[in-house]
Design a protein around this motif. Structure first.
Motif, PDB file in Angstrom:
ATOM      1  N   UNK A 140       0.835  -1.205   0.000  1.00  0.00           N
ATOM      2  CA  UNK A 140       0.000   0.000   0.000  1.00  0.00           C
ATOM      3  C   UNK A 140       0.871   1.257   0.000  1.00  0.00           C
ATOM      4  N   UNK A 141       1.991   1.169  -0.721  1.00  0.00           N
ATOM      5  CA  UNK A 141       2.907   2.300  -0.819  1.00  0.00           C
ATOM      6  C   UNK A 141       2.667   3.078  -2.109  1.00  0.00           C
ATOM      7  N   UNK A 142       2.633   2.334  -3.217  1.00  0.00           N
ATOM      8  CA  UNK A 142       2.475   2.947  -4.540  1.00  0.00           C
ATOM      9  C   UNK A 142       0.980   2.997  -4.877  1.00  0.00           C
ATOM     10  N   UNK A 143       0.407   4.182  -5.034  1.00  0.00           N
ATOM     11  CA  UNK A 143      -1.028   4.265  -5.318  1.00  0.00           C
ATOM     12  C   UNK A 143      -1.416   3.530  -6.599  1.00  0.00           C
ATOM     13  N   UNK A 144      -0.513   3.485  -7.584  1.00  0.00           N
ATOM     14  CA  UNK A 144      -0.846   2.820  -8.838  1.00  0.00           C
ATOM     15  C   UNK A 144      -0.744   1.307  -8.720  1.00  0.00           C
ATOM     16  N   UNK A 186      20.488  -4.605   6.939  1.00  0.00           N
ATOM     17  CA  UNK A 186      21.240  -5.331   5.920  1.00  0.00           C
ATOM     18  C   UNK A 186      21.042  -4.695   4.546  1.00  0.00           C
ATOM     19  N   UNK A 187      19.773  -4.455   4.162  1.00  0.00           N
ATOM     20  CA  UNK A 187      19.507  -3.925   2.804  1.00  0.00           C
ATOM     21  C   UNK A 187      18.080  -3.405   2.738  1.00  0.00           C
ATOM     22  N   UNK A 188      17.806  -2.741   1.635  1.00  0.00           N
ATOM     23  CA  UNK A 188      16.428  -2.297   1.337  1.00  0.00           C
ATOM     24  C   UNK A 188      16.193  -2.431  -0.155  1.00  0.00           C
ATOM     25  N   UNK A 189      14.979  -2.725  -0.478  1.00  0.00           N
ATOM     26  CA  UNK A 189      14.598  -2.889  -1.886  1.00  0.00           C
ATOM     27  C   UNK A 189      13.252  -2.202  -2.107  1.00  0.00           C
ATOM     28  N   UNK A 190      13.225  -1.094  -2.847  1.00  0.00           N
ATOM     29  CA  UNK A 190      14.343  -0.421  -3.525  1.00  0.00           C
ATOM     30  C   UNK A 190      15.292   0.241  -2.520  1.00  0.00           C
ATOM     31  N   UNK A 191      16.460   0.630  -3.014  1.00  0.00           N
ATOM     32  CA  UNK A 191      17.513   1.170  -2.145  1.00  0.00           C
ATOM     33  C   UNK A 191      17.119   2.553  -1.654  1.00  0.00           C
ATOM     34  N   UNK A 194      11.439   3.789  13.610  1.00  0.00           N
ATOM     35  CA  UNK A 194      12.287   3.491  12.464  1.00  0.00           C
ATOM     36  C   UNK A 194      11.463   2.961  11.292  1.00  0.00           C
ATOM     37  N   UNK A 195      10.551   2.019  11.562  1.00  0.00           N
ATOM     38  CA  UNK A 195       9.730   1.457  10.488  1.00  0.00           C
ATOM     39  C   UNK A 195       8.804   2.520   9.892  1.00  0.00           C
ATOM     40  N   UNK A 196       8.308   3.413  10.765  1.00  0.00           N
ATOM     41  CA  UNK A 196       7.448   4.496  10.260  1.00  0.00           C
ATOM     42  C   UNK A 196       8.233   5.414   9.330  1.00  0.00           C
ATOM     43  N   UNK A 197       9.485   5.729   9.716  1.00  0.00           N
ATOM     44  CA  UNK A 197      10.326   6.587   8.868  1.00  0.00           C
ATOM     45  C   UNK A 197      10.680   5.883   7.562  1.00  0.00           C
ATOM     46  N   UNK A 198      10.947   4.556   7.633  1.00  0.00           N
ATOM     47  CA  UNK A 198      11.235   3.797   6.408  1.00  0.00           C
ATOM     48  C   UNK A 198      10.029   3.832   5.484  1.00  0.00           C
ATOM     49  N   UNK A 199       8.846   3.647   6.061  1.00  0.00           N
ATOM     50  CA  UNK A 199       7.627   3.676   5.228  1.00  0.00           C
ATOM     51  C   UNK A 199       7.451   5.040   4.568  1.00  0.00           C
ATOM     52  N   UNK A 200       7.748   6.103   5.348  1.00  0.00           N
ATOM     53  CA  UNK A 200       7.639   7.445   4.777  1.00  0.00           C
ATOM     54  C   UNK A 200       8.616   7.612   3.613  1.00  0.00           C
ATOM     55  N   UNK A 201       9.844   7.097   3.769  1.00  0.00           N
ATOM     56  CA  UNK A 201      10.842   7.210   2.727  1.00  0.00           C
ATOM     57  C   UNK A 201      10.421   6.419   1.495  1.00  0.00           C
ATOM     58  N   UNK A 202       9.850   5.216   1.697  1.00  0.00           N
ATOM     59  CA  UNK A 202       9.355   4.434   0.555  1.00  0.00           C
ATOM     60  C   UNK A 202       8.228   5.187  -0.161  1.00  0.00           C
ATOM     61  N   UNK A 203       7.331   5.834   0.611  1.00  0.00           N
ATOM     62  CA  UNK A 203       6.222   6.571   0.000  1.00  0.00           C
ATOM     63  C   UNK A 203       6.791   7.737  -0.814  1.00  0.00           C
ATOM     64  N   UNK A 204       7.782   8.438  -0.234  1.00  0.00           N
ATOM     65  CA  UNK A 204       8.384   9.558  -0.969  1.00  0.00           C
ATOM     66  C   UNK A 204       9.075   9.072  -2.221  1.00  0.00           C
ATOM     67  N   UNK A 205       9.722   7.907  -2.134  1.00  0.00           N
ATOM     68  CA  UNK A 205      10.411   7.355  -3.311  1.00  0.00           C
ATOM     69  C   UNK A 205       9.416   6.946  -4.374  1.00  0.00           C
ATOM     70  N   UNK A 206       8.270   6.381  -3.958  1.00  0.00           N
ATOM     71  CA  UNK A 206       7.265   5.926  -4.935  1.00  0.00           C
ATOM     72  C   UNK A 206       6.603   7.112  -5.643  1.00  0.00           C
ATOM     73  N   UNK A 207       6.531   8.282  -5.012  1.00  0.00           N
ATOM     74  CA  UNK A 207       5.844   9.420  -5.604  1.00  0.00           C
ATOM     75  C   UNK A 207       6.753  10.224  -6.506  1.00  0.00           C
ATOM     76  N   UNK A 208       8.091   9.916  -6.462  1.00  0.00           N
ATOM     77  CA  UNK A 208       9.022  10.655  -7.327  1.00  0.00           C
ATOM     78  C   UNK A 208       8.840  10.259  -8.781  1.00  0.00           C
TER      79      UNK A 208
END
Length: 229
Positions: A165-169, A190-195, A215-229
Motif C-alpha cells: 500500500x505504498x504505490x497508489x498505482x 542489511x539492505x532495502x529494496x528499492x535502495x 524506524x519502520x514508520x520513517x522507512x515507510x515514509x521514505x518508501x512513500x516519498x520514493x514511490x511518488x518521485x
C-alpha cells in the motif's frame, strides 16, 4: 793354735756358706717373683692390646656407621630441599590457579550481566517488534518474514519487513527492508529494496533511540516519498 785357726776358719766358712745359701735362696725367690711379675705384666699388656684392638675396631665401626648416617642425612636433606621446592612450585601454581579461577569468576559474572542485559534488550526489542507488528501489519498491511540468508552479507537469521500500500498505482507492490541483530544486541540494517539512500542515517538514529516502530514508520515514509518521485 792351728786347730783353733782351722776351727775358726771352718766356722767362718760355714757362716759364709750359710749366708751365700740365703743369698741364693733370696735370689731364687726374687727371680721367681720377677718371672711372675713379668708374666702378669705381659698378660696384662696382651689383654690391654686386645682391648685396644677391640676398642679401635669399635671406633672404626662407629666411624663407618657415622659416615653412612651422614650420607643418609645428606640424601634426606636433598630430598627435603627438593620436596620444599616442589611444594613452593605447587603453591605458586595454586596461586596462579586461584587467580585464574577468580578471573574466570569475574568474566563469568560479567558475561552473566551482559547476557542478562542482552536478554532484557532483546525482550525490549521483541516488545517493539510486537508493537510494530500491531501497528504496521494489522493497520498498514506490513508483512514480517523470517529468512535465512545464503550470502556472507546476510548469513544467519534475519527479519524482512515487507511494506505494501505504498504505490497508489500498484497497492500490492512490495517495498522491503531486511535487518538483523548483532552479537552485542544492537540492530543491523542489511539492505532495502528499492535502495534508500538515507537508510544509514535511519539506522544510526535507530541505534541511538532503540525505537523500532519509529524506524519502520520513517522507512515507510521514505518508501512513500520514493514511490511518488
Amino acid at each position: 793354735m792351728s786347730d783353733r785357726f782351722t776351727s775358726a776358719m771352718e766356722e767362718i766358712h760355714n757362716k759364709q756358706l750359710k749366708t751365700y745359701g740365703e743369698i741364693i735362696d733370696a735370689t731364687t725367690e726374687l727371680c721367681q717373683s720377677h718371672r711372675q711379675f713379668v708374666k702378669s705384666a705381659l698378660d696384662t699388656c696382651l689383654k690391654k692390646c686386645k682391648d685396644d684392638e677391640m676398642l679401635f675396631e669399635t671406633i672404626q665401626a662407629f666411624k663407618r656407621d657415622l659416615e653412612q648416617k651422614n650420607m643418609l642425612l645428606k640424601e634426606k636433606r636433598h630430598a627435603i630441599s627438593d620436596m620444599i621446592s616442589a611444594i613452593q612450585q605447587k603453591e605458586v601454581q595454586k596461586d596462579d590457579i586461584i587467580q585464574k579461577i577468580e578471573k574466570l569468576k569475574d568474566e563469568q559474572a560479567k558475561r552473566k550481566e551482559l547476557i542478562e542485559s542482552q536478554n532484557k534488550a532483546n525482550k525490549d526489542r521483541l516488545r517493539n517488534l510486537q508493537k510494530a507488528r500491531l501497528v504496521f501489519q494489522d493497520h498498514l498491511g506490513m508483512e514480517i518474514r523470517t529468512i535465512l540468508g545464503k550470502t556472507q552479507l546476510v548469513k544467519g537469521e534475519k527479519l524482512q519487513f515487507v511494506f505494501r500500500n505504498i504505490n497508489p498505482s500498484n497497492q500490492d507492490s512490495a517495498y522491503i527492508v531486511t535487518m538483523g541483530i548483532k552479537e552485542d544486541g544492537s540492530y543491523q540494517i542489511v539492505s532495502s529494496d528499492p535502495v534508500l539512500k538515507c537508510l544509514p542515517v535511519l539506522e544510526s538514529r535507530l541505534q541511538e533511540t532503540n525505537n523500532l516502530p519509529a524506524f519502520l514508520a520513517n522507512v515507510r515514509k521514505e518508501f512513500i516519498s520514493l514511490a511518488r518521485c
